[in-house]
Design a protein around this motif. Structure first.
Motif, short mmCIF file in Angstrom:
data_model
loop_
_atom_site.label_atom_id
_atom_site.label_comp_id
_atom_site.label_asym_id
_atom_site.label_seq_id
_atom_site.Cartn_x
_atom_site.Cartn_y
_atom_site.Cartn_z
N PRO A 33 0.83 -1.20 0.00
CA PRO A 33 0.00 0.00 0.00
C PRO A 33 0.87 1.26 0.00
O PRO A 33 1.81 1.36 0.77
CB PRO A 33 -0.77 -0.12 1.31
CG PRO A 33 -0.79 -1.59 1.61
CD PRO A 33 0.46 -2.15 1.03
N GLY A 34 0.56 2.15 -0.88
CA GLY A 34 1.33 3.39 -0.94
C GLY A 34 2.44 3.33 -1.95
O GLY A 34 2.71 4.30 -2.66
N ASN A 35 3.06 2.15 -2.04
CA ASN A 35 4.19 1.97 -2.97
C ASN A 35 5.15 3.16 -2.97
O ASN A 35 5.47 3.73 -4.00
CB ASN A 35 3.67 1.70 -4.39
CG ASN A 35 4.78 1.18 -5.29
OD1 ASN A 35 5.74 0.58 -4.80
ND2 ASN A 35 4.67 1.41 -6.57
N ILE A 36 5.58 3.51 -1.78
CA ILE A 36 6.45 4.68 -1.61
C ILE A 36 7.90 4.27 -1.86
O ILE A 36 8.31 3.15 -1.54
CB ILE A 36 6.31 5.23 -0.18
CG1 ILE A 36 4.85 5.60 0.10
CG2 ILE A 36 7.19 6.44 0.05
CD1 ILE A 36 4.56 5.80 1.56
N ASP A 37 8.67 5.17 -2.42
CA ASP A 37 10.08 4.90 -2.66
C ASP A 37 10.84 5.04 -1.34
O ASP A 37 10.87 6.11 -0.72
CB ASP A 37 10.62 5.89 -3.70
CG ASP A 37 12.07 5.60 -4.02
OD1 ASP A 37 12.33 4.52 -4.57
OD2 ASP A 37 12.93 6.44 -3.69
N LEU A 38 11.46 3.95 -0.91
CA LEU A 38 12.11 3.92 0.40
C LEU A 38 13.25 4.93 0.50
O LEU A 38 13.37 5.65 1.49
CB LEU A 38 12.63 2.50 0.69
CG LEU A 38 13.34 2.29 2.03
CD1 LEU A 38 12.46 2.68 3.20
CD2 LEU A 38 13.78 0.83 2.18
N GLN A 39 14.06 4.98 -0.54
CA GLN A 39 15.19 5.89 -0.53
C GLN A 39 14.74 7.35 -0.34
O GLN A 39 15.31 8.10 0.44
CB GLN A 39 15.94 5.76 -1.85
CG GLN A 39 17.42 6.00 -1.72
CD GLN A 39 18.19 5.34 -2.85
OE1 GLN A 39 17.61 4.81 -3.80
NE2 GLN A 39 19.49 5.37 -2.75
N GLU A 40 13.68 7.67 -1.05
CA GLU A 40 13.11 9.01 -0.97
C GLU A 40 12.55 9.26 0.43
O GLU A 40 12.73 10.31 1.03
CB GLU A 40 12.00 9.12 -2.03
CG GLU A 40 11.52 10.50 -2.32
CD GLU A 40 12.63 11.44 -2.75
OE1 GLU A 40 12.60 12.59 -2.31
OE2 GLU A 40 13.55 11.01 -3.51
N PHE A 41 11.87 8.24 0.96
CA PHE A 41 11.23 8.32 2.27
C PHE A 41 12.25 8.60 3.39
O PHE A 41 11.97 9.33 4.33
CB PHE A 41 10.51 6.99 2.54
CG PHE A 41 9.66 6.97 3.78
CD1 PHE A 41 8.36 7.44 3.75
CD2 PHE A 41 10.16 6.49 4.98
CE1 PHE A 41 7.57 7.43 4.89
CE2 PHE A 41 9.38 6.47 6.12
CZ PHE A 41 8.08 6.94 6.07
N LEU A 42 13.44 8.01 3.27
CA LEU A 42 14.43 8.12 4.34
C LEU A 42 15.24 9.41 4.28
O LEU A 42 15.90 9.77 5.25
CB LEU A 42 15.41 6.94 4.28
CG LEU A 42 14.82 5.53 4.42
CD1 LEU A 42 15.93 4.50 4.41
CD2 LEU A 42 13.99 5.40 5.69
N LYS A 43 15.13 10.09 3.15
CA LYS A 43 15.99 11.25 2.91
C LYS A 43 15.97 12.25 4.07
O LYS A 43 14.92 12.66 4.53
CB LYS A 43 15.55 11.93 1.61
CG LYS A 43 16.47 13.02 1.14
CD LYS A 43 17.01 12.74 -0.27
CE LYS A 43 18.17 13.67 -0.63
NZ LYS A 43 19.32 13.63 0.25
N ASP A 44 17.16 12.61 4.53
CA ASP A 44 17.38 13.63 5.56
C ASP A 44 16.83 13.29 6.95
O ASP A 44 16.79 14.15 7.82
CB ASP A 44 16.81 15.00 5.12
CG ASP A 44 17.53 15.54 3.91
OD1 ASP A 44 18.74 15.24 3.77
OD2 ASP A 44 16.90 16.24 3.08
N GLN A 45 16.40 12.05 7.15
CA GLN A 45 15.88 11.70 8.47
C GLN A 45 17.00 11.16 9.37
O GLN A 45 18.02 10.67 8.90
CB GLN A 45 14.81 10.62 8.34
CG GLN A 45 13.65 11.02 7.44
CD GLN A 45 12.32 10.54 7.97
OE1 GLN A 45 11.97 10.77 9.12
NE2 GLN A 45 11.57 9.84 7.14
#
Ligand SMILES: Nc1nc2c(ncn2[C@@H]2O[C@H](COP(=O)(O)OP(=O)(O)O)[C@@H](O)[C@H]2O)c(=O)[nH]1
Ligand SMILES: [Mg+2]
Ligand SMILES: [Zn+2]
Length: 309
Positions: free
Chosen positions: A162-174
């Motif tokens: 669900p969401g099919n979010i890009d993990l690399q993008e999701f983690l950026k700057d966290q």
């Protein structure tokens, strides 16, 4: 004054990353901060330079803290601060998938009030019987986003979750804490996702002083894409500092059921009278979370009060 982030702590000596220059310098705590001895990795601080030395003179308010309770001393031990995300890594192949372990880490995420995600790694060699949909849907009520990855097969694009979010993008700057059993691929994944090679320190415990007093180190690894916080104090699996009454609050997804059980001291068994868990059209997913809850409760009750530390 220079704004910096503490990236390593050892009693009174700190390694600080000066934000504007992106360089790290050793610094000592000053005045009240030294007395309180409360500075931890992740803290944003202000530095003053005197001759050739840096001193920490101010601590910025924290967004959150990673902590454990020391029951015997009635104290809270802060381990790190300003964490954006807890990333729980597991596999369906080797090491064997343990649902209870995920729930154990999620309990901490809820307690520390930090968002969590679960990453199912080694999907290139996934166990045939593994039901990714089920495992991710059971965590949806907790708003835990799940990801399927392979740190080995770069062509693996991930099963559609669900969401099919890009993990690399999701983690950026966290600022992220990666949790999971040894061998699930934490180091491999961090390398893949950040494009930089890092090795989390495995089970190193620095023994300091006499007797059984052990000091635990903490460190923040600053990468271009995100920051990683590592410390054995975070990885500890023990839940003996959680009280029996507090436990249900750490399962917010089960709250609706708890309040609908007819009796306050309900044991939540299949044949318990008026138990909300077995009364309605219940899904296996809710029962799998209840199973973890009951196991943790048993574990907490079985530790005698005097043995808790
Ligand atoms: N097949 C496969 N092997 C992996 C994957 N990720 C890691 N590994 C292997 O699993 C082993 C443990 O990985 P490592 O990153 O050291 O795990 P850690 O202990 O959690 O840091 C290594 O031999 C890796 O090459 C993956 O996605 N697929
Ligand atoms: Mg590793
Ligand atoms: Zn019940």
């Amino acid at each position: 004054m220079l704004k910096a982030k503490i990236i390593k702590s050892a009693r009174r000596e700190f390694e600080c990353l000066i934000l504007k220059d992106n360089i790290s310098v050793p610094a000592k705590a000053k005045g009240l901060l030294l007395k309180k001895g409360e500075l931890v990795v992740g803290d944003y601080v202000y530095l003053e330079k005197e001759s050739d030395e840096y001193f920490i003179s101010e601590l910025e308010a924290r967004k959150n803290t990673i902590y454990r309770r020391i029951i015997r001393e009635n104290k809270i031990k802060t381990i790190a601060s300003n964490v954006d995300l807890i990333a729980i890594i597991c596999t369906s192949s080797l090491p064997e998938y343990k649902r209870g372990l995920i729930d154990r880490y999620l309990l901490r995420a809820v307690q520390w009030e930090i968002p969590a995600i679960v990453i199912f790694n080694k999907m290139d060699e996934a166990n045939q019987d593994f039901n990714l949909g089920f495992e991710s849907k059971r965590l949806a009520p907790l708003e835990v986003q799940c990801f399927a990855t392979s740190a080995k097969d770069l062509n693996y694009k991930g099963d559609l979750l669900p969401g099919n979010i890009d993990l690399q993008e999701f983690l950026k700057d966290q600022t992220i804490i990666f949790l999971g059993q040894s061998g699930v691929g934490k180091s491999s994944l961090i390398s893949m996702l950040s494009g930089e090679k890092i090795q989390l320190r495995a089970n190193e415990l620095a023994k300091v002083g006499k007797g059984s007093h052990t000091t635990t180190w903490s460190e923040l690894i600053h990468l271009d894409s995100f920051d990683v916080i590592d410390s054995p104090g975070i990885r500890t699996m023990s839940i003996q500092d959680v009280s029996k009454d507090e436990l249900s609050e750490l399962f917010p997804d089960l709250e609706d059921y708890f309040i609908r059980c007819k009796f306050k001291d309900c044991h939540h068994e299949e044949n318990t009278k008026g138990c909300a868990f077995f009364n309605s059209k219940n899904t296996e997913m809710v029962l799998s979370r209840l199973d973890s809850f009951k196991r943790f409760k048993k574990e907490i009750i079985e530790i005698p009060e005097w043995q808790k530390d």
